[in-house]
Design an enzyme around this catalytic site. Structure first.
Site, mmCIF file in Angstrom:
data_model
loop_
_atom_site.group_PDB
_atom_site.id
_atom_site.type_symbol
_atom_site.label_atom_id
_atom_site.label_comp_id
_atom_site.label_asym_id
_atom_site.label_seq_id
_atom_site.Cartn_x
_atom_site.Cartn_y
_atom_site.Cartn_z
ATOM 1 N N GLU A 19 0.940 -0.807 0.014
ATOM 2 C CA GLU A 19 -0.001 -0.138 -0.185
ATOM 3 C C GLU A 19 0.749 0.965 0.048
ATOM 4 O OE1 GLU A 19 -3.199 0.948 0.031
ATOM 5 O OE2 GLU A 19 -3.945 -1.713 0.141
ATOM 6 N N ASN A 63 -8.999 8.353 -6.023
ATOM 7 C CA ASN A 63 -9.796 7.732 -6.752
ATOM 8 C C ASN A 63 -10.847 7.715 -7.550
ATOM 9 O OD1 ASN A 63 -8.238 5.261 -4.745
ATOM 10 N ND2 ASN A 63 -9.352 6.794 -2.842
ATOM 11 N N ASP A 68 -14.123 7.643 -7.284
ATOM 12 C CA ASP A 68 -14.941 8.210 -6.291
ATOM 13 C C ASP A 68 -14.423 9.602 -6.154
ATOM 14 O OD1 ASP A 68 -13.394 7.616 -4.245
ATOM 15 O OD2 ASP A 68 -15.057 5.708 -3.075
ATOM 16 N N SER A 100 -12.681 10.393 -3.369
ATOM 17 C CA SER A 100 -11.884 9.907 -2.208
ATOM 18 C C SER A 100 -10.552 9.871 -2.510
ATOM 19 C CB SER A 100 -12.598 8.495 -1.653
ATOM 20 O OG SER A 100 -12.165 7.597 -2.239
ATOM 21 N N ASP A 135 -6.764 8.244 -0.352
ATOM 22 C CA ASP A 135 -6.289 6.758 1.334
ATOM 23 C C ASP A 135 -5.262 7.426 1.895
ATOM 24 O OD1 ASP A 135 -8.160 5.094 -0.246
ATOM 25 O OD2 ASP A 135 -6.508 4.828 -1.425
ATOM 26 N N ASN A 191 -8.685 5.470 3.430
ATOM 27 C CA ASN A 191 -9.868 6.030 2.765
ATOM 28 C C ASN A 191 -11.058 7.004 3.854
ATOM 29 O OD1 ASN A 191 -12.747 6.389 1.440
ATOM 30 N ND2 ASN A 191 -10.829 5.838 -0.050
#
Length: 140
Positions: free
Chosen positions: A50, A62, A64, A66, A68, A75
């Site tokens: 990650e 992302n 949408d 959002s 991370d 998120n």
């Protein structure tokens, strides 16, 4: 003189970038926080894939809208509140910036909550961490 000012500015900004851990330092810190030893190889694998063990990482946007955050790339739509004022369910009841610090306590506690609610597959990189993993025993 300009070079000196730039160096001072970089030195002051450095803490904002977080720290880079390694597999064993992460495993030991998580163990010290009470994370079960049989989970540590999975957690270190997730952190590796990650964030490359970096605590100060904010991922790209992302689909949408959002982002991370932190060593486990948590998120901001569901788990933490971004500074932007964007809506978040904020299930971990913390600022996303709290996931970017050298102290990984908030990241670990929030990640454990995610695991409890959604399982390991909550992380897209889980496919790399499912199955047999190298032992973390040499870290202790």
């Amino acid at each position: 003189m300009k070079a000196f000012i730039v160096l001072v500015a970089l030195a002051l900004a450095a803490p904002a970038f977080g720290r880079t851990m390694d597999r064993c330092s992460l495993a030991r810190e998580m163990s010290d926080m009470g994370v079960p030893r049989d989970q540590l190889a999975r957690w270190t694998c997730i952190a590796d894939h990650e964030s490359n063990y970096r605590t100060g990482v904010v991922g790209p946007e992302n689909s949408d809208g959002s982002h991370d955050y932190g060593i486990f790339q948590i998120n901001n739509l569901y788990w933490c509140q971004p500074d932007t004022g964007r809506f978040s369910y904020n299930e971990c009841s913390l600022s996303c910036n709290a996931l970017l610090t050298d102290d990984i306590t908030n990241s670990v506690r929030c990640a454990q909550k995610i695991l409890g609610q959604q399982g390991w597959s909550a992380w897209a990189t889980w496919k790399y961490c499912d199955g047999s993993l190298p032992s973390i025993d040499s870290c202790f």
